[in-house]
Design a protein around this motif. Structure first.
Motif, PDB file in Angstrom:
ATOM      1  N   ARG A 469       0.855  -1.190   0.000  1.00 12.11           N
ATOM      2  CA  ARG A 469       0.000   0.000   0.000  1.00 12.11           C
ATOM      3  C   ARG A 469       0.890   1.239   0.000  1.00 12.11           C
ATOM      4  NH1 ARG A 469      -5.033  -2.166   1.429  1.00 12.11           N
ATOM      5  NH2 ARG A 469      -4.899  -4.163   2.553  1.00 12.11           N
ATOM      6  N   ASN A 470       0.275   2.381  -0.418  1.00  9.83           N
ATOM      7  CA  ASN A 470       1.032   3.617  -0.481  1.00  9.83           C
ATOM      8  C   ASN A 470       1.080   4.289   0.891  1.00  9.83           C
ATOM      9  OD1 ASN A 470      -1.501   4.673  -0.173  1.00  9.83           O
ATOM     10  ND2 ASN A 470      -1.754   5.180  -2.343  1.00  9.83           N
ATOM     11  N   GLN A 471       1.737   5.432   0.918  1.00  6.63           N
ATOM     12  CA  GLN A 471       2.013   6.096   2.199  1.00  6.63           C
ATOM     13  C   GLN A 471       0.749   6.657   2.841  1.00  6.63           C
ATOM     14  OE1 GLN A 471       4.981   9.099   1.773  1.00  6.63           O
ATOM     15  NE2 GLN A 471       5.167   9.537   3.948  1.00  6.63           N
ATOM     16  N   ASN A 472      -0.145   7.227   2.034  1.00  9.51           N
ATOM     17  CA  ASN A 472      -1.357   7.827   2.594  1.00  9.51           C
ATOM     18  C   ASN A 472      -2.284   6.774   3.183  1.00  9.51           C
ATOM     19  OD1 ASN A 472      -0.429  10.336   1.780  1.00  9.51           O
ATOM     20  ND2 ASN A 472      -1.396  10.158  -0.252  1.00  9.51           N
ATOM     21  N   VAL A 473      -2.393   5.618   2.523  1.00  5.52           N
ATOM     22  CA  VAL A 473      -3.274   4.566   3.018  1.00  5.52           C
ATOM     23  C   VAL A 473      -2.752   3.988   4.333  1.00  5.52           C
ATOM     24  CG1 VAL A 473      -4.246   2.307   2.487  1.00  5.52           C
ATOM     25  CG2 VAL A 473      -4.078   4.021   0.698  1.00  5.52           C
ATOM     26  N   ILE A 474      -1.436   3.782   4.428  1.00  3.82           N
ATOM     27  CA  ILE A 474      -0.853   3.241   5.655  1.00  3.82           C
ATOM     28  C   ILE A 474      -1.075   4.192   6.829  1.00  3.82           C
ATOM     29  CG2 ILE A 474       1.341   2.647   6.774  1.00  3.82           C
ATOM     30  CD1 ILE A 474       0.359   0.452   5.011  1.00  3.82           C
ATOM     31  N   ARG A 475      -0.870   5.467   6.574  1.00  2.77           N
ATOM     32  CA  ARG A 475      -1.000   6.435   7.684  1.00  2.77           C
ATOM     33  C   ARG A 475      -2.454   6.528   8.144  1.00  2.77           C
ATOM     34  NH1 ARG A 475       2.398  11.946   8.278  1.00  2.77           N
ATOM     35  NH2 ARG A 475       1.690  12.487  10.383  1.00  2.77           N
ATOM     36  N   SER A 476      -3.394   6.544   7.195  1.00  2.65           N
ATOM     37  CA  SER A 476      -4.799   6.649   7.580  1.00  2.65           C
ATOM     38  C   SER A 476      -5.265   5.399   8.336  1.00  2.65           C
ATOM     39  CB  SER A 476      -5.657   6.860   6.330  1.00  2.65           C
ATOM     40  OG  SER A 476      -5.553   5.746   5.453  1.00  2.65           O
ATOM     41  N   LEU A 477      -4.765   4.202   7.947  1.00  3.06           N
ATOM     42  CA  LEU A 477      -5.152   2.986   8.644  1.00  3.06           C
ATOM     43  C   LEU A 477      -4.688   2.977  10.095  1.00  3.06           C
ATOM     44  CD1 LEU A 477      -4.494   0.239   5.915  1.00  3.06           C
ATOM     45  CD2 LEU A 477      -6.700   1.005   6.771  1.00  3.06           C
ATOM     46  N   PHE A 478      -3.436   3.382  10.331  1.00  4.23           N
ATOM     47  CA  PHE A 478      -2.917   3.352  11.697  1.00  4.23           C
ATOM     48  C   PHE A 478      -3.496   4.479  12.550  1.00  4.23           C
ATOM     49  CE2 PHE A 478       0.052   0.434   9.859  1.00  4.23           C
ATOM     50  CZ  PHE A 478       0.433  -0.383  10.915  1.00  4.23           C
ATOM     51  N   GLU A 479      -3.812   5.606  11.942  1.00  2.00           N
ATOM     52  CA  GLU A 479      -4.448   6.676  12.708  1.00  2.00           C
ATOM     53  C   GLU A 479      -5.862   6.294  13.120  1.00  2.00           C
ATOM     54  OE1 GLU A 479      -4.207  10.185  10.391  1.00  2.00           O
ATOM     55  OE2 GLU A 479      -2.089  10.595  10.871  1.00  2.00           O
ATOM     56  N   LYS A 480      -6.592   5.620  12.228  1.00  2.00           N
ATOM     57  CA  LYS A 480      -7.930   5.166  12.587  1.00  2.00           C
ATOM     58  C   LYS A 480      -7.890   4.022  13.599  1.00  2.00           C
ATOM     59  CE  LYS A 480     -10.132   6.489   8.234  1.00  2.00           C
ATOM     60  NZ  LYS A 480     -10.854   6.004   7.021  1.00  2.00           N
ATOM     61  N   ALA A 481      -6.787   3.283  13.621  1.00  2.00           N
ATOM     62  CA  ALA A 481      -6.653   2.204  14.597  1.00  2.00           C
ATOM     63  C   ALA A 481      -6.272   2.717  15.982  1.00  2.00           C
ATOM     64  CB  ALA A 481      -5.623   1.187  14.128  1.00  2.00           C
TER      65      ALA A 481
END
Length: 532
Positions: A469-481
């Motif tokens: 996955r790209n950088q934006n998707v990884i960051r949004s997933l961990f922030e929502k977690a």
């Protein structure tokens, strides 16, 4: 025996039958069985009379009554069913007598062979095993579904194939068997029969196929010969009764010419306001001729002719080395290889693909599209139906108010395939097997299916954690977690994760490991599910 004289016909007198032939006509089986000698008769009379030769006085005794029908239970089978009880000494003597037999030790009735006499003293055969324990270095999964390709397996099977020829007489399909003849001397190039005369010009075939005299050899009536010439066709010629071909113009074709109707079944099923697309109908006719040519070339390709040979011939005539040739020169070269061109349908199709321009053809592009080993050409989609007529309501939809039209353009044709080629391919984890990701589809193992995790209940499998996955998707997933990561630490973790995956992107599992390695901030205990 009764005589068999004159009863059978001896058709093979040279073959002699076994035994001696009987000639006595009065001899029979009963007479042979009742034939006693004088000595046997005298002994039988003495036994019946109970006479003793030492005593002159005969002793006569009546014979006992031997009618066993009225004997009751006292019959001869009684001692077998009710034997006498043996003493211990008698039983021991009988067992000692049976020890001399081999079956007493090696073939005991109802038991296995006793291995103890042949083993060392104190060895328990039920606990001790012999041999070397096998090394189970491969799992059952690797044996059933190995990670080797077809060509690798075929290559490894040919290693040591020459040794198996000698030991197991194993040969490949179509392989010549070498029998290693020594005496007499064997020549592998020797052929049977007479050597035929061969000429590359093919003159001998022409001589064999051409009659030395076209007229019939037999003598017939001229009226009959003329009648046969008029009504019957000759070998290799079409049937032209009464020589009608001479009265017709050249290139005359019999039958009614085929005229394609404007409105066929496909056009009649459409709306009457939509006129038929002439270009689409012509394109289908062009593709038919193109596929016929491609099939012809595929059948013609063999050891003597390849498309590379044709390309080399065309390069020879391309003196300017510009990649194009005039159509006349191209047709002349293809005529040498007996290519059947439908110029009326192929030329417009090649002009549509921009292969023919200004009466010149790009022969390399032409050889690429007719090569069956390469991917077929991709044509544009023809929108022969106007946009206002593509979406409409039927009478049944209007009756049930079913106005919602579901767009299934991006959906699979029929269900979800077992191998998801429409999704990005996940990376193989460390110590994992590529066969799990490539050949087993989305299904997990049997243990996960029987005891699903919380991720599987939410529709996530372990493959979702390894998809790049790209950088934006990884960051949004961990922030929502529930993770809070500043920009500096995130960039540092991102660069380390890229070096670990080496795919240009990062999967969720790798980034989570890097986050735990650097001891990032702890995850929130409570996360609002609606925000996720």
């Amino acid at each position: 025996m009764a005589s068999n004289k004159h009863k059978f016909i001896d058709r093979t007198p040279l073959i002699l039958a076994a035994g001696k032939r009987s000639n006595d006509t009065e001899d029979s089986v009963a007479n042979c069985l009742k034939n006693y000698s004088i000595a046997d008769t005298s002994e039988a009379l003495k036994y019946v009379a109970n006479m003793d030769e030492k005593k002159n006085k005969p002793q006569f005794e009546t014979e006992k009554y031997k009618n066993t029908m009225r004997k009751g239970i006292f019959t001869e089978i009684k001692p077998i069913l009710q034997p006498k009880v043996k003493t211990r000494y008698q039983s021991l003597i009988n067992e000692l007598k049976e020890t001399t037999y081999e079956s007493h030790w090696n073939k005991v009735l109802g038991k296995g062979r006793d291995p103890i006499p042949g083993l060392p003293k104190g060895l328990n055969p039920l606990e001790v095993t012999f041999g070397i324990q096998s090394n189970k270095d491969e799992s059952v999964k690797e044996l059933i579904n190995p990670s080797k390709g077809v060509y690798q397996i075929l290559t490894e099977s040919q290693i040591g194939h020459d040794l198996y020829k000698k030991s197991h007489n194993n040969y490949n399909a179509g392989e010549r068997i070498c029998r290693n003849y020594l005496t007499p001397a064997f020549d592998s190039t020797k052929r049977f029969g007479e050597h035929s005369r061969y000429d590359p010009r093919g003159i001998w075939v022409r001589c064999a196929c051409t009659w030395h005299q076209n007229e019939p050899v037999v003598f017939v009536n001229k009226i009959q010969a003329d009648f046969l010439n008029r009504t019957r066709s000759r070998l290799g010629e079409c049937l032209t009764p009464n020589n009608i071909k001479k009265q017709l113009p050249e290139n005359f074709v019999f039958g009614k010419p085929y005229k394609r109707e404007l409105y066929r079944i496909e056009e009649l099923l459409k709306d009457s306001n939509c006129p038929p697309c002439e270009f689409k109908r012509d394109l289908k006719r062009w593709l038919t001729s193109f596929n016929t040519l491609k099939t012809f070339i595929r059948r013609k390709v063999n050891i003597e002719f390849t498309l590379e040979d044709l390309c080399q011939r065309l390069l020879y005539y391309d003196k300017e080395k510009c990649g194009t040739l005039p159509l006349e020169v191209f047709y002349d070269v293809c005529a040498c290889y007996h290519f059947l061109f439908d110029k009326e349908n192929l030329e417009p199709f090649l002009q549509l693909l921009s292969i023919i321009c200004n009466d010149r053809i790009e022969y390399k592009r032409f050889l690429d599209i007719v090569n069956y080993k390469k991917e077929p050409i991709q044509l544009m989609k023809l929108q022969d139906i106007p946009e206002q007529n593509q979406y409409y309501l039927t009478s049944s939809q209007a009756a049930v108010c079913d106005y919602v039209i579901i767009n299934n353009v991006n959906s699979p044709t029929a269900g979800i395939p077992s191998i998801r080629n429409d999704l990005s391919r996940p990376t193989v984890p460390l110590g994992g097997c590529r066969a799990d990701l490539e050949n087993l589809g989305e299904d997990c193992s049997a243990g996960i299916l029987l005891n699903p995790s919380i991720y599987l209940n939410y529709g996530l499998s372990f493959r979702d954690f390894f998809i790049p996955r790209n950088q934006n998707v990884i960051r949004s997933l961990f922030e929502k977690a529930g993770y809070k990561i500043n920009d500096t630490i995130f960039e540092k973790l991102w660069l380390e994760s890229i070096e670990h995956d080496k795919t240009g992107l990062v999967c969720v599992d790798t980034f989570h490991k890097m986050l735990e390695k650097h001891n990032g901030e702890k995850k929130k205990l409570i996360v609002d599910e609606a925000t996720c």
